[in-house]
Design a protein around this motif. Sequence first.
Motif, short mmCIF file in Angstrom:
data_model
loop_
_atom_site.label_atom_id
_atom_site.label_comp_id
_atom_site.label_asym_id
_atom_site.label_seq_id
_atom_site.Cartn_x
_atom_site.Cartn_y
_atom_site.Cartn_z
N LEU A 43 -1.98 9.54 10.22
CA LEU A 43 -2.25 10.37 11.40
C LEU A 43 -2.37 9.54 12.66
O LEU A 43 -1.99 10.00 13.74
CB LEU A 43 -3.53 11.18 11.19
N LEU A 44 -2.88 8.33 12.53
CA LEU A 44 -3.15 7.49 13.70
C LEU A 44 -2.02 6.55 14.07
O LEU A 44 -1.94 6.08 15.20
CB LEU A 44 -4.43 6.67 13.46
N GLU A 45 -1.14 6.26 13.12
CA GLU A 45 -0.09 5.27 13.34
C GLU A 45 1.29 5.90 13.13
O GLU A 45 1.78 5.99 12.00
CB GLU A 45 -0.27 4.08 12.39
N PRO A 46 1.93 6.31 14.22
CA PRO A 46 3.26 6.93 14.10
C PRO A 46 4.29 6.03 13.40
O PRO A 46 5.14 6.52 12.66
CB PRO A 46 3.68 7.20 15.54
N CYS B 279 -3.01 5.21 -5.82
CA CYS B 279 -4.16 4.91 -4.97
C CYS B 279 -5.41 5.61 -5.51
O CYS B 279 -5.33 6.73 -6.02
CB CYS B 279 -3.93 5.40 -3.54
N SER B 280 -6.53 4.94 -5.33
CA SER B 280 -7.80 5.60 -5.63
C SER B 280 -8.01 6.69 -4.58
O SER B 280 -7.32 6.72 -3.55
CB SER B 280 -8.95 4.59 -5.58
N GLY B 281 -8.94 7.56 -4.82
CA GLY B 281 -9.22 8.63 -3.86
C GLY B 281 -9.52 8.11 -2.47
O GLY B 281 -9.02 8.63 -1.47
N GLU B 282 -10.36 7.06 -2.39
CA GLU B 282 -10.73 6.50 -1.09
C GLU B 282 -9.52 5.88 -0.40
O GLU B 282 -9.31 6.05 0.80
CB GLU B 282 -11.83 5.44 -1.25
N VAL C 272 -7.21 8.61 0.99
CA VAL C 272 -7.74 9.22 2.22
C VAL C 272 -7.56 8.25 3.39
O VAL C 272 -7.16 8.67 4.48
CB VAL C 272 -9.23 9.61 2.03
N LEU C 273 -7.84 6.98 3.17
CA LEU C 273 -7.69 5.98 4.23
C LEU C 273 -6.23 5.88 4.67
O LEU C 273 -5.93 5.85 5.86
CB LEU C 273 -8.19 4.62 3.74
N PHE C 274 -5.32 5.85 3.71
CA PHE C 274 -3.90 5.76 4.04
C PHE C 274 -3.45 7.00 4.81
O PHE C 274 -2.71 6.89 5.80
CB PHE C 274 -3.06 5.58 2.77
N MET D 145 0.82 -1.19 0.00
CA MET D 145 0.00 0.00 0.00
C MET D 145 0.88 1.27 0.00
O MET D 145 0.55 2.23 -0.66
CB MET D 145 -0.93 -0.05 1.22
N THR D 146 1.97 1.23 0.76
CA THR D 146 2.85 2.39 0.83
C THR D 146 3.43 2.72 -0.54
O THR D 146 3.48 3.88 -0.93
CB THR D 146 3.99 2.15 1.85
N ASP D 147 3.83 1.69 -1.27
CA ASP D 147 4.37 1.92 -2.62
C ASP D 147 3.32 2.56 -3.52
O ASP D 147 3.62 3.48 -4.26
CB ASP D 147 4.85 0.61 -3.25
N ASN D 148 2.12 2.03 -3.47
CA ASN D 148 1.05 2.59 -4.29
C ASN D 148 0.80 4.05 -3.93
O ASN D 148 0.58 4.89 -4.80
CB ASN D 148 -0.24 1.79 -4.12
N TYR D 149 0.83 4.35 -2.64
CA TYR D 149 0.62 5.73 -2.19
C TYR D 149 1.73 6.64 -2.73
O TYR D 149 1.46 7.71 -3.27
CB TYR D 149 0.58 5.79 -0.66
N LEU D 150 2.97 6.20 -2.59
CA LEU D 150 4.10 7.01 -3.07
C LEU D 150 4.11 7.16 -4.59
O LEU D 150 4.54 8.18 -5.10
CB LEU D 150 5.42 6.39 -2.61
N ASN D 151 3.62 6.15 -5.28
CA ASN D 151 3.58 6.21 -6.75
C ASN D 151 2.36 6.95 -7.27
O ASN D 151 2.21 7.12 -8.48
CB ASN D 151 3.58 4.79 -7.34
N GLY D 152 1.48 7.37 -6.37
CA GLY D 152 0.27 8.07 -6.79
C GLY D 152 -0.73 7.15 -7.46
O GLY D 152 -1.52 7.59 -8.30
#
Length: 79
Positions: free
Chosen positions: A23-26, A10-13, A16-18, A1-8
């Motif tokens: 914010l919740l998981e340091p 991810c779907s909009g949902e 936002v979830l990531f 999931m982190t890779d997908n987030y960094l690569n842009g």
Amino acid sequence: MTDNYLNGECSGEAKVLFEARLLLEPDLKENLHWQKTTRAIVQQYGRQQLKAEVEQVAHHVFTAGKYVSFREKVFSFFK
């Protein structure tokens, strides 16, 4: 999931979830930081390697006798 987030990728949902998880998981936030840092280092290393390879080829082409006509053609572009 982190890779997908960094690569842009991810779907909009999912984005936002990531970001909510960040914010919740340091630990996730720290993991993201180090993954970004690692990617930047690897990318810089790749650029340096490519530059070194190009310089090596250029040195070979511009010093080897069998490439004289090619050298002259390249130099003629800059006259």
